[in-house]
Write a protein that holds these residues in place. Sequence first.
Motif, short mmCIF file in Angstrom:
data_model
loop_
_atom_site.label_atom_id
_atom_site.label_comp_id
_atom_site.label_asym_id
_atom_site.label_seq_id
_atom_site.Cartn_x
_atom_site.Cartn_y
_atom_site.Cartn_z
N MET A 1 49.26 -21.16 55.67
CA MET A 1 48.23 -20.21 55.97
C MET A 1 48.40 -19.72 57.41
O MET A 1 48.68 -20.52 58.31
N LEU A 2 48.23 -18.43 57.62
CA LEU A 2 48.37 -17.86 58.95
C LEU A 2 47.27 -18.36 59.88
O LEU A 2 46.11 -18.49 59.48
N ALA A 3 47.61 -18.59 61.14
CA ALA A 3 46.64 -19.06 62.12
C ALA A 3 45.70 -17.93 62.58
O ALA A 3 44.61 -18.19 63.02
N LEU A 4 46.14 -16.70 62.45
CA LEU A 4 45.38 -15.54 62.94
C LEU A 4 45.04 -15.73 64.42
O LEU A 4 43.89 -15.85 64.82
N ARG A 5 46.07 -15.76 65.23
CA ARG A 5 45.92 -15.98 66.66
C ARG A 5 45.08 -14.86 67.28
O ARG A 5 45.15 -13.71 66.87
N PRO A 6 44.28 -15.20 68.32
CA PRO A 6 43.26 -14.28 68.81
C PRO A 6 43.66 -13.23 69.84
O PRO A 6 42.84 -12.43 70.26
N ASN A 7 44.94 -13.24 70.27
CA ASN A 7 45.31 -12.32 71.36
C ASN A 7 46.79 -11.94 71.30
O ASN A 7 47.59 -12.59 70.66
N CYS A 8 47.09 -10.89 72.05
CA CYS A 8 48.48 -10.45 72.23
C CYS A 8 49.12 -11.37 73.25
O CYS A 8 48.58 -11.58 74.34
N GLU A 9 50.28 -11.92 72.92
CA GLU A 9 50.99 -12.83 73.83
C GLU A 9 51.52 -12.11 75.06
O GLU A 9 51.87 -12.74 76.05
N PRO A 17 40.39 -11.30 63.92
CA PRO A 17 40.99 -11.45 62.58
C PRO A 17 41.05 -10.15 61.77
O PRO A 17 41.96 -9.96 60.99
N GLU A 18 40.10 -9.25 61.99
CA GLU A 18 40.06 -8.01 61.22
C GLU A 18 40.87 -6.87 61.85
O GLU A 18 40.93 -5.76 61.32
N SER A 19 41.54 -7.14 62.96
CA SER A 19 42.28 -6.11 63.68
C SER A 19 43.47 -5.58 62.88
O SER A 19 44.29 -6.36 62.39
N GLY A 20 43.58 -4.28 62.83
CA GLY A 20 44.74 -3.64 62.23
C GLY A 20 45.85 -3.43 63.24
O GLY A 20 46.92 -2.92 62.93
N GLU A 21 45.63 -3.83 64.49
CA GLU A 21 46.60 -3.66 65.57
C GLU A 21 47.46 -4.90 65.80
O GLU A 21 48.37 -4.87 66.62
N ALA A 22 47.17 -6.00 65.10
CA ALA A 22 47.92 -7.24 65.29
C ALA A 22 49.25 -7.18 64.54
O ALA A 22 49.29 -6.83 63.36
N ALA A 60 35.07 -13.80 53.22
CA ALA A 60 34.69 -15.05 52.54
C ALA A 60 35.70 -16.16 52.84
O ALA A 60 35.32 -17.31 53.04
N MET A 61 36.96 -15.82 52.89
CA MET A 61 37.99 -16.81 53.20
C MET A 61 38.02 -17.14 54.69
O MET A 61 38.32 -18.26 55.08
N LEU A 62 37.66 -16.16 55.52
CA LEU A 62 37.62 -16.40 56.96
C LEU A 62 36.53 -17.41 57.30
O LEU A 62 36.70 -18.25 58.19
N ALA A 63 35.43 -17.38 56.58
CA ALA A 63 34.36 -18.36 56.79
C ALA A 63 34.85 -19.77 56.43
O ALA A 63 34.54 -20.74 57.11
#
Length: 88
Positions: A1-9, A17-22, A60-63
Amino acid sequence: MLALRPNCECCDRDLPPESGEAMICTFECTFCAQCVSTVLHGACPNCGGGFMHRPVRPAAMLAKYPASTKRILKAEGCGPAEAARGNP
């Protein structure tokens, strides 16, 4: 499962998590679309691989499976990968 990291390195821009820019590589290194196109020129500075848009996890899965809160920032800065420098 992806970690969905919170920022640009690279620039530390928030990438919720909902960003279309990642954008992610196969090792899940995470960068914003702007850094991928203007700084990295499509090559991951960690592994030398390419990028694709990170999928959005349904609410729902993010929760049930929350995104990572661990921020990763390249201390040495980032630039295009000239050669893979090993595993991230």
